[in-house]
Design a protein around this motif. Structure first.
Motif, PDB file in Angstrom:
ATOM      1  N   SER A   1      33.558  35.744  29.784  1.00  0.00           N
ATOM      2  CA  SER A   1      34.446  34.957  30.633  1.00  0.00           C
ATOM      3  C   SER A   1      34.252  35.354  32.088  1.00  0.00           C
TER       4      SER A   1
ATOM      5  N   GLY B   1      36.327  35.893  35.869  1.00  0.00           N
ATOM      6  CA  GLY B   1      37.634  36.437  36.218  1.00  0.00           C
ATOM      7  C   GLY B   1      37.592  37.927  36.529  1.00  0.00           C
TER       8      GLY B   1
ATOM      9  N   PRO C   1      38.005  40.372  33.207  1.00  0.00           N
ATOM     10  CA  PRO C   1      36.700  40.471  32.526  1.00  0.00           C
ATOM     11  C   PRO C   1      35.669  41.262  33.341  1.00  0.00           C
TER      12      PRO C   1
ATOM     13  N   ASP D   1      32.348  29.679  30.237  1.00  0.00           N
ATOM     14  CA  ASP D   1      32.374  28.637  31.266  1.00  0.00           C
ATOM     15  C   ASP D   1      31.624  29.127  32.496  1.00  0.00           C
TER      16      ASP D   1
ATOM     17  N   ASN E   1      30.060  32.856  37.688  1.00  0.00           N
ATOM     18  CA  ASN E   1      30.389  33.792  36.616  1.00  0.00           C
ATOM     19  C   ASN E   1      29.152  34.576  36.186  1.00  0.00           C
TER      20      ASN E   1
ATOM     21  N   GLY F   1      39.725  34.835  29.564  1.00  0.00           N
ATOM     22  CA  GLY F   1      40.827  35.187  30.453  1.00  0.00           C
ATOM     23  C   GLY F   1      41.845  34.053  30.377  1.00  0.00           C
TER      24      GLY F   1
ATOM     25  N   ARG G   1      32.917  22.446  36.951  1.00  0.00           N
ATOM     26  CA  ARG G   1      32.655  23.550  36.012  1.00  0.00           C
ATOM     27  C   ARG G   1      31.945  23.006  34.789  1.00  0.00           C
TER      28      ARG G   1
HETATM   29  C1  6PG Z   1      36.796  31.473  35.440  1.00  0.00           C
HETATM   30  C2  6PG Z   1      37.269  32.025  34.116  1.00  0.00           C
HETATM   31  C3  6PG Z   1      38.754  31.799  33.992  1.00  0.00           C
HETATM   32  C4  6PG Z   1      39.385  33.162  34.156  1.00  0.00           C
HETATM   33  C5  6PG Z   1      40.867  33.044  34.369  1.00  0.00           C
HETATM   34  C6  6PG Z   1      41.496  34.439  34.552  1.00  0.00           C
HETATM   35  O1  6PG Z   1      35.699  30.927  35.530  1.00  0.00           O
HETATM   36  O2  6PG Z   1      37.554  31.679  36.409  1.00  0.00           O
HETATM   37  O3  6PG Z   1      36.554  31.661  33.076  1.00  0.00           O
HETATM   38  O4  6PG Z   1      39.130  31.213  32.773  1.00  0.00           O
HETATM   39  O5  6PG Z   1      39.124  33.939  33.003  1.00  0.00           O
HETATM   40  O6  6PG Z   1      41.085  32.263  35.536  1.00  0.00           O
HETATM   41  O7  6PG Z   1      40.902  35.042  35.669  1.00  0.00           O
HETATM   42  P1  6PG Z   1      41.535  36.410  36.246  1.00  0.00           P
HETATM   43  O8  6PG Z   1      41.407  37.434  35.145  1.00  0.00           O
HETATM   44  O9  6PG Z   1      40.705  36.717  37.467  1.00  0.00           O
HETATM   45  O10 6PG Z   1      42.962  36.104  36.586  1.00  0.00           O
END
Ligand code: 6PG
Length: 246
Positions: free
Chosen positions: A38, A40, A43, A70, A82, A137, A176
């Motif tokens: 993921s 974020g 992660p 994603d 990402n 996330g 995305r």
């Molecule tokens: C992305 C992620 C998204 C992320 C969440 C939580 O591309 O941004 O795939 O799903 O996991 O927004 O992000 P945080 O842990 O930074 O709050």
């Protein structure tokens, strides 16, 4: 199978647990070990932990295959990609064969990026997607991967990966590509990583099954594990079902 909730005192304890789980599952995998990562901040901390010397030596990287749940439609070296984040936090520090990296080509036009990624998924899995492990996330709006509230992607039941227009926060406001529920819910194990007080209200809603995208993750034949720190779990006791709210 009921979701399992593990609450940790802080993000570091959460990430250490997730990294150990990754290593245990990788070691136990009889063949290839397929993981969807993921984006974020939470992660990212996990990826940095996975690249730590004492941890990375426990992981059989040659049989590990990394995918993404994603991607933002940006070049791979963009700071908000990402893949780019993962490359900096993990890929540049581990002995993972290049052919084991299955990134979403964010530099392509979104429809082409989605089609190409789906082709790569089908080439790897065949008829049925079956990730050994999916990390997710959750945003403050309840999104997960790039399955945002109100998105047509939420209803996609045929395609494995779709392009998503993204014009409202959270940034970056770029298209995305996201895995769809059919793929995510076919995983053997899905692990949410959620930390911070800003997620508390939404986590309580997701955990209680409110109508938010993250709450629709239910692996049909797999396990669902929420790894949450105390700050993000702080609204669980005061949660009120929306139908009861006056
Ligand atoms: C992305 C992620 C998204 C992320 C969440 C939580 O591309 O941004 O795939 O799903 O996991 O927004 O992000 P945080 O842990 O930074 O709050």
């Amino acid at each position: 199978m009921q979701p399992v909730l593990e609450i940790f005192p802080d993000p570091t304890a959460l990430v250490n647990y997730a990294a150990s789980l990754f290593a245990q599952m990788a070691q136990a995998a009889p063949g290839r070990f397929s993981v969807a990562l993921s984006g974020g901040n939470t992660p990212r901390a996990l990826y940095e932990q996975l690249s730590a010397k004492d941890m990375t030596e426990r992981i059989p990287w040659p049989k590990t295959h990394l995918f993404w749940g994603d991607e933002r439609c940006l070049p791979p070296d963009h700071p908000e990609s990402n893949y780019g984040m993962t490359a900096a936090a993990l890929l540049s520090r581990i002995p993972l064969p290049a052919e084991n990296i299955h990134r979403i080509r964010g530099e392509l036009p979104p429809p082409q990026a989605a089609e190409r990624y789906e082709a790569e998924l089908r080439a790897f899995f065949g008829e049925t997607p079956a990730f050994d492990l999916v990390f997710l996330g959750m945003g403050e709006d309840g999104h997960t991967a790039s399955l945002f509230p109100g998105s047509p992607a939420l209803a996609e039941s045929v395609r494995w990966a779709v392009e998503v227009e993204h014009t409202t926060p959270p940034p970056p406001l770029v298209s995305r590509v996201t895995l769809t529920y059919g793929v995510l819910n076919a995983a053997r194990r899905v692990v949410f990583l959620v930390s911070g007080a800003s997620k508390a209200a939404m986590f309580a809603r997701a955990w209680h099954g409110d109508d938010v995208p993250a709450a629709k993750i239910h692996p049909e034949n797999g396990k669902l594990l929420w790894l949450v720190d105390q700050a993000a779990a702080s609204a669980l006791s005061s949660y009120e079902c929306p139908s009861r709210q006056r």
